[in-house]
Structure formats: structure tokens, C-alpha cells
Design an enzyme around this catalytic site. Structure first.
Site, PDB file in Angstrom:
ATOM      1  N   GLY B 203       0.823  -1.203   0.000  1.00 36.87           N
ATOM      2  CA  GLY B 203       0.000   0.000   0.000  1.00 36.87           C
ATOM      3  C   GLY B 203       0.856   1.252   0.000  1.00 36.87           C
ATOM      4  N   SER B 204       0.310   2.292   0.576  1.00 39.68           N
ATOM      5  CA  SER B 204       0.974   3.592   0.501  1.00 39.68           C
ATOM      6  C   SER B 204       2.169   3.676   1.436  1.00 39.68           C
ATOM      7  CB  SER B 204      -0.012   4.691   0.875  1.00 39.68           C
ATOM      8  OG  SER B 204      -0.265   4.658   2.267  1.00 39.68           O
ATOM      9  N   GLY B 207       0.897   4.921   5.017  1.00 40.43           N
ATOM     10  CA  GLY B 207       0.243   3.895   5.823  1.00 40.43           C
ATOM     11  C   GLY B 207       1.204   2.776   6.197  1.00 40.43           C
ATOM     12  N   GLY B 208       2.009   2.375   5.224  1.00 41.31           N
ATOM     13  CA  GLY B 208       2.947   1.284   5.471  1.00 41.31           C
ATOM     14  C   GLY B 208       3.986   1.664   6.506  1.00 41.31           C
ATOM     15  N   GLU B 227       5.529  -3.306   1.080  1.00 38.48           N
ATOM     16  CA  GLU B 227       5.821  -2.832  -0.274  1.00 38.48           C
ATOM     17  C   GLU B 227       5.119  -1.496  -0.389  1.00 38.48           C
ATOM     18  OE1 GLU B 227       4.399  -2.238  -3.907  1.00 38.48           O
ATOM     19  OE2 GLU B 227       4.234  -4.422  -4.187  1.00 38.48           O
ATOM     20  N   CYS B 264       1.806  -0.105  -8.582  1.00 39.84           N
ATOM     21  CA  CYS B 264       3.025   0.303  -7.887  1.00 39.84           C
ATOM     22  C   CYS B 264       4.199   0.308  -8.846  1.00 39.84           C
ATOM     23  CB  CYS B 264       3.307  -0.617  -6.700  1.00 39.84           C
ATOM     24  SG  CYS B 264       3.188  -2.350  -7.111  1.00 39.84           S
TER      25      CYS B 264
END
Lengths: 473, 473
Positions: B203-204, B207-208, B227, B264
Site C-alpha cells: 500500500g501507501s 500507511g505502510g 511494499e 506500484c
């Protein structure tokens, strides 16, 4: 200032500059550097051992063995490097019929991660020192190395750094392939420096965790390979005690006092069916000097804390002299105070835990914090319960032993020296054995890249048209 | 509540209980589970695609392809599991003549790390979803999986969770091998729960990173495989443009708008020698709906930020409609504002960078933040400078491409989908391909352990006397 007469900032700039140059060296070339390092260690053996003995109080015999191990591990990595065994090369040729859709040509190898910062251990001035496993595995991977000197043996660190620099110049390695920094604050700053791409640490849980936290808090976090604390539980089964009591008692006495108990694999907890009988079988435990006053002080602190939570069983609480000491508790005590199993006493001390039924130990094992090792001392062949305990231990530790002692970690391809936290901060990695190189290699895939631009190891044998001397990617 | 009607606390307890049971299943048994999952996905294809299309606005054709990929990857892992290829078994027999001192028998395999928490991606409801690569690679490793449902396609998450639960019951897998949690706070709490032994996230970056920080701050930190973001730079060389201009322009237009640019691996930065000419060659870029209003809003924010730092080159700033848009800058602009290369615009947008000499790009590449991919679009064969750029890219990215586009990540043994931070939080790992299983396997060495107590794969062929059905350690 570093031992090589340059400042930390210059040392960081040097490894940063050296990284792409080193990345392009062929594995066989780096193998020759490692052999030259091993030869130089062996040649300087007497001087190095004398200096190490003066700074660490370890015996010359022990240090001779450790130095032999250290040069051996450099040569073993050299051998594996030269055969290409370390890079886990994978080649998928283009496949128009690949079931998820036509597949392009994809080839994977592993490239050096970049400059590695190494914090060596005080208890292994050679094997986990300036030229220990972390340094040689990083060099094998093609990474420049910056070592933080250990305050417990500063003169040896300088001597080894000078030896390394001399050897690397002689083999024509890139300037900046190796550097030493000595200041503790410089070490902490380097952990946070964007030019450092991985950190390897061997030492205390407290110190290692503090540095791990710095690495994780970076704007660009990097892998932190910390080998921290372990109490290395040993289970003596009733069958083991019935058939091998003297062997077990003597083996334990030797293992717990080896190197004054200053091993991360020291058996710190022994679970026995008959504690009185076990204690009665033990030979006298010898007192030996510890590494330095700071280590003695920490040993006194840890044993004092244990004395408040368990009963004294043999020996007396260490004072000025780091005397061996054993404590006692029961499985019921562990239920009440589970952290007892996590209380590492770095030195010649252990907790002897009385149990009634082997079955009780299943829950004890399942509740263990991560460990480097776990051992069962049994009879000839594992019984069903012993097998179950070995299996459960495998779920909590990095190395499982049967009728053997965890101290004395061999260097080989199958060795694994690691484990879940707090044994390490990176449970998939090992700091001993040839697999230790993988910590510093980063997989990279090449898609549709023509042969001439591929790293040598990714070229098809049939189209091998590149020069043998280098690795163009 | 979870989709299966149990609360997060119960779901955590269930995966914790299932872990040792799962760890004892034979790889061939887990392979059969993965095949059953793949079959169930294929059987339910039409229903699943219809539901996914309704929730994500992705086209049925795209979703069909993604679902085919998802069931394929489960079958590929099943195949590799059954052959034992995933465990990197190493056996060192005892050797009294081992140069560093007599060596005991040491055998290494890899055991499941324990319960894995998976945060799937919004843009790949199947391939990185409830039954995507993270889930099947964890199950392949023998780890129970707890999935945090994605808020962008909650009904599909439930449907897939129900399908998984049904399949796992049918194949007689342990209860607790799989669970779903839906609440975002429950997800954050689970990252910090001691029963979770690894986290996989797609994800982003924002957030990650927040979840990574939680995992790293645990009393017992665990691996966090995140990732995150990537701008996937593409270098078009003068020779490439001279010989393949139309192919390159059309390839870029297709890649940047594929799936409304919600990949991505989308090429977000293109470095070209003649930007005007490049822009003139581009076909019209189609507008397509994005996943959800939140994604459109983030796309508007990112393109607005880019508009403040680079010039508009084609299209217009997206508003209510997520229209494609291209920006322009020069290499001089990048020197002034290096973070431009790190500004990911998740959607059909890219930054076109004008350069004068290919040589200028060496420094640009060396300064790149970690990337999933890096591409050179050249002529027939790489020139010396192009080869050098490919090599430098290999030092900054997880996958290097030549005359191909980074979107469309094949699943194979050699695939690597990863890279240095911020591409991922774990630069040695991949979330695509058979090597993805290694994220959830922990090496364990067995020293002097008798055959009967060894995991099956560690037994000598000559002494093979164990049952084929299980893995006792």
C-alpha cells in the site's frame, strides 16, 4: 579519529565512494582478498594473541583456537564465493506459453547491499571482532565495511584494522573498502547515516535494542542484524539422567564455565528431574578472570537480581571475583515469574530448574522467549516426549541440540546462529556460517536485459562472451 | 467482527493455536490446500469478477487476468512446495577433520515463522488481496494467516474469506489456519500483538510506514514486509528514441494508463532527450474510473503538489474526473528539487524529464530513492553508457528492465518484486514469485539430532525410515 587516522565523516564518505567500485569486483577477486586476510591473521598469530590476552584476560589457548576459527571462516567464504554458491542465481527464459500470460526473460542474482556498519563483540575479539564473521561476510558480499571498535580491546582493534588496511592495499582493493571508527557517539550516528545500508551487531540486548531502534527510526530504515541475548535452555530428561548422569554433569560444568561463561550460547537454564542429585554430581566450577571490570559489574548485577528471584544453589554471590554461581527454582516458580527464563547472567552462572514430569516442560518450552539454542540431554534415542520437546524447541530457537552442548559454534554451510527476538533482531538471518553472507546481498531481477549488460553469473553458458574479470551489473 | 463471525481477539487466538499444528503438516499436504484454493478461485471466477468490478471499477477483462494470475501463483507455489525447492536444506555430516576443529552433524532446514498478518492492496483485489501472494506464500510456508480486509472492496474480501474458510474445511486444514479482521484499529493492534510473528503489507508509503513503526516498536519486534511507494524511472536514450520512437511512445502511453495508472510499478518518471518530440508522439491518454473516491482525492492532491513543483506538459489537472496528466521538468530542476523523483502520483500521471546528455543521468540514477523497478529504453543492443546506466539502476532498484515496461509483473522463480526503502521496508525480500515464501520461513539448525527426531527433509536418504506424511520437527 579512526585507527587509520581519519575522522568518522571521512570514513563514511570513503565507504560510500567505495561501494559501487566494490560492487563491480568479481567474486573470485574478493575471494582472493579473503584468503590474503586469512594468511595475514595466521602470520601475525603470536603477536595478535598476546595483545588480545593482555586486553581480554582470555587464555592464550582459547584465543589461539578463536583465531584459527577466524582465519578458517575467511577461507571458507572465499571457497564458496569462488564456486558461485552464495548468489542463488535463478534464470527463467522467456516463455510465451507461461500459464498466467507470456513471460519475458527474467534472471535474478544478488548484489551487495552497500556499506555495512559492524559492531563487534567484547567476548570474541577475533571471531566477532574487527575481522570476524560480520566483516568477512560483508566483504564476501562485495560491501565496504565500517567497524566500530570495541572499547574492551581497543589496541587489538587498531592492530587488526591496520593489518586489514595493509592487506587490502596489497591486494589492490578499492580505497574505502574498510574503515574503523572508535567513538561510541560516532557509532550511533553512523547507524543513522544514509550512507550505511545495513548494520551488524553482537552484544547485549540493551545496547543492541537501542541501536536497532535508531536504525528503524531512520527516514530510510535499513536492516539491523543484531545478535542479542539468550539463556539457551537445556532439558535433562529422566532417561538422560538415568543413563548419562556423569557425562551430563561434567559436560554442563565445562560448558557453563567455558571462557568464564562469557558466551552468548552458554547454557543459562538447565531443567532437571532431580536437582539435588544434579548439583551433587557437579565437579567444582573454576573461577576465571572476566573480560573487563564493566563485565564483572554487570555479572554482579545480574546474579544479584537472580538472587532476589530464585534460591542460591551452589557457589556464592560474586563480588570482586567473578565466581561461578548456580541458582534454583521450580517449574511452579517459572509459572509465577516467567521472565526468569529471560534473565541472562553473562558469566559463569545458571539457573537450575527442578521439574517433576517431563510433560510439564511442554508449556515451559512454548513460553520461551526467542533463543539462539535449545538442547535436550536424553538417553540413546529420543523417546516420544523428548522428540516432542525437540520439535517445540525448534519453534522457539535457532539451533536445536541433542546430547551435545551449545557452546562451540562450528562454522559450516548448515550452521545457523540466530533465532527469534531477543536472540536476534532479524530471525531469518545467521551471523555464523556461509549463509551469513546473505545478510548483505540484495536480490535484483533483470528483465529482457541483453547478455552483454547482464552480471556474469546471469549469462547463459552458451552465450558466454563476456570477460571473466568483472561483473558489469 | 470478522467476516467469519468472530472477533479480532478470537481470530488472533485461533491463528496462535493453529501455528504449531500447521507447522507439522507436510509440504505436500499444504500443496494440496493451495491447489484446492486455486480450483475454488477458478470455479467462482464469474461471480468473483462481477463483485470485484462493482467494488473497484476495474474492467472485467483486467480482473479476469488478475484472477488467472492469482490461481496460477497458488498452483506454482504448490508445485515448488511438493518438490522441496523452497526449504534450502543444508546437511553437514560430522567431520572430525574439519579445519577449525571437529564438526558435529549439523543440518539446516526452514520452519514456518508463525502467524502472519496480511494487509492487502486496494489496486489488486485478487493478486494482492485476501487470497493473493502474501496469503498463499504464508500458507505455503506453513504459517496461519490473518488478513486485514481492504476497505476499498469489503464485500469481495468477505466473499474470498468465506471461500477460503470453506476450502480449508474441505481439505481438513487446522481450524485457525486463516482468519479475516475488518476494523482498521484491530489491524493496527494486531501488528503489535505478540502472537503475530510477521506482517506483510502492500500500500501507501504513509500507511505502510506507520505500521512498520508499530512493528519495530514492539517489545519483540518482528519482520515487517512492506511494499510501499515507487516512481519507477524510465530512461529513454537518444539511440532508443532515434530507432524506436513510436514503439516507446505507445508503450509508455499504455503502461502509464494501464488500470488507470494504479500500479506500484507504473512508470512515473520518464527521462527523455527531446521532451517536445516525445510529447508530440504520444497517442491520446484515455481516462478511466479509479478504484474509489479516496484514491481520486489522493490523486488530485499528488498532481496538485506536482503542479506546484513542475510544469504542466499534457492534459489538465484532474478534478472530479481522474484525467491523465503529464508534467515536465529538467535535470537542472531535479538538482534543485531532488525529492521530485520521490513524488509518487498514484494514477495516470507522470513526470517527463528533459535531459541534454545521457551522461547527466548517471548522477540522477545514483541519487534515486529505492525503487521497485528501473528501465532503459534503448536501441538494439546497450551502448557502453546504457550498460553503465543499467548497472547503476541495479544498485537502486529491485528489477532492471531493458526495452520493456515495468507494469505487468510475471510470477516465476526468478521474479523479484522489491527494492531498497521506500520501495519496501525489507530490501532482501520479494512479494511476488516463488522466493516470496522465504519471507515466512525461519532457518533452524539441528545438531547431533537422531534421524527419528529430524524433520523429514533433513533425514539421510539411506536412513529414510520415517513416515512420508509428516514433518516431526
Amino acid at each position: 579519529m579512526t585507527a587509520l587516522g581519519i575522522r568518522p565523516e571521512e570514513a563514511l564518505a570513503a565507504v560510500d565512494t567505495a561501494a559501487p567500485v566494490l560492487a563491480r569486483t568479481a567474486p573470485v577477486i574478493r575471494a582472493s582478498w579473503l584468503r590474503a586476510i586469512a594468511d595475514a591473521l595466521d602470520t601475525a598469530r603470536d603477536d595478535l594473541v598476546e595483545l588480545a590476552a593482555a586486553e581480554t584476560h582470555l587464555t592464550a589457548q582459547r584465543l589461539q583456537g578463536e583465531l584459527r576459527r577466524t582465519s578458517f571462516q575467511a577461507r571458507l567464504l572465499a571457497e564458496r564465493l569462488a564456486t558461485g554458491a552464495l548468489h542463488d542465481v535463478r534464470i527463467d527464459h522467456a516463455d510465451p506459453a507461461w500459464p498466467m500470460g507470456a513471460r519475458p526473460d527474467i534472471r535474478r542474482t544478488q548484489l551487495p547491499i552497500g556499506p555495512v556498519l559492524v559492531f563487534g563483540a567484547g567476548n570474541f575479539p577475533f571471531a566477532f571482532g574487527v575481522l570476524g564473521g560480520d566483516t568477512v561476510s560483508a566483504l564476501a558480499a562485495g560491501c565496504p565495511v565500517l567497524v566500530k571498535a570495541h572499547p574492551g580491546h581497543p589496541r587489538l582493534c587498531r592492530r587488526l584494522a591496520e593489518l586489514t588496511a595493509r592487506v587490502l592495499v596489497a591486494v589492490d582493493a578499492p580505497a574505502g573498502a574498510f574503515g574503523l571508527i572508535e567513538d561510541i557517539d560516532a557509532g550511533a550516528r553512523a547507524v543513522q547515516d544514509r550512507r550505511v545500508k545495513a548494520v551488524a551487531f553482537t552484544g547485549s540486548t540493551r545496547g543492541g535494542r537501542a541501536l536497532f531502534d535508531l536504525a528503524a527510526a531512520r527516514p530510510d530504515p535499513v536492516p539491523f542484524y543484531g545478535e542479542l541475548g539468550s539463556t539457551n535452555p537445556v532439558i535433562v530428561s529422566p532417561e538422560g539422567w538415568r543413563t548419562r548422569a556423569s557425562t551430563i554433569a561434567e559436560g554442563f560444568a565445562a560448558s557453563v564455565t567455558l571462557g568464564a561463561g562469557q558466551f552468548c550460547t552458554k547454557p543459562g537454564v538447565v531443567l532437571v528431574p532431580y536437582a539435588d542429585d544434579f548439583l551433587a554430581h557437579l565437579p567444582p566450577l573454576p573461577t576465571a578472570p572476566m573480560l573487563e571490570a564493566r563485565i564483572v559489574a554487570q555479572y554482579v548485577d545480574a546474579t544479584t537480581e537472580m538472587a532476589g528471584r530464585a534460591r542460591l544453589a551452589a557457589g556464592e554471590l560474586p563480588g570482586r571475583q567473578p565466581t561461578p554461581v548456580l541458582f534454583r527454582a521450580t517449574v511452579a516458580d517459572l509459572r509465577r515469574d516467567p521472565d526468569l527464563l529471560d534473565l541472562e547472567m553473562f558469566g559463569p552462572a545458571a539457573l537450575i530448574v527442578d521439574y517433576d514430569e517431563l510433560d510439564e516442560l511442554r508449556a515451559v518450552v512454548d513460553a520461551l522467549p526467542g533463543q539462539l539454542t535449545g538442547t535436550v540431554q536424553g538417553g540413546d534415542e529420543p523417546t516420544e516426549t523428548e522428540t516432542d520437546l525437540l520439535r517445540r524447541l525448534a519453534g522457539r530457537v535457532g539451533r536445536v541440540l541433542w546430547n551435545d552442548w551449545p557452546t562451540g559454534v562450528t562454522v559450516s554451510d548448515a550452521q545457523h546462529h540466530g533465532g527469534p527476538y531477543p536472540a536476534t533482531t532479524a530471525p531469518l538471518s545467521t551471523s555464523v556460517g556461509t549463509a551469513s553472507v546473505a545478510r548483505f546481498l540484495r536480490p535484483v531481477a533483470f528483465q529482457n536485459v541483453p547478455t552483454t549488460a547482464l552480471p556474469t553469473e546471469l549469462r547463459d553458458p552458451s552465450t558466454e562472451n563476456g570477460p571473466a574479470e568483472g561483473n558489469p551489473a
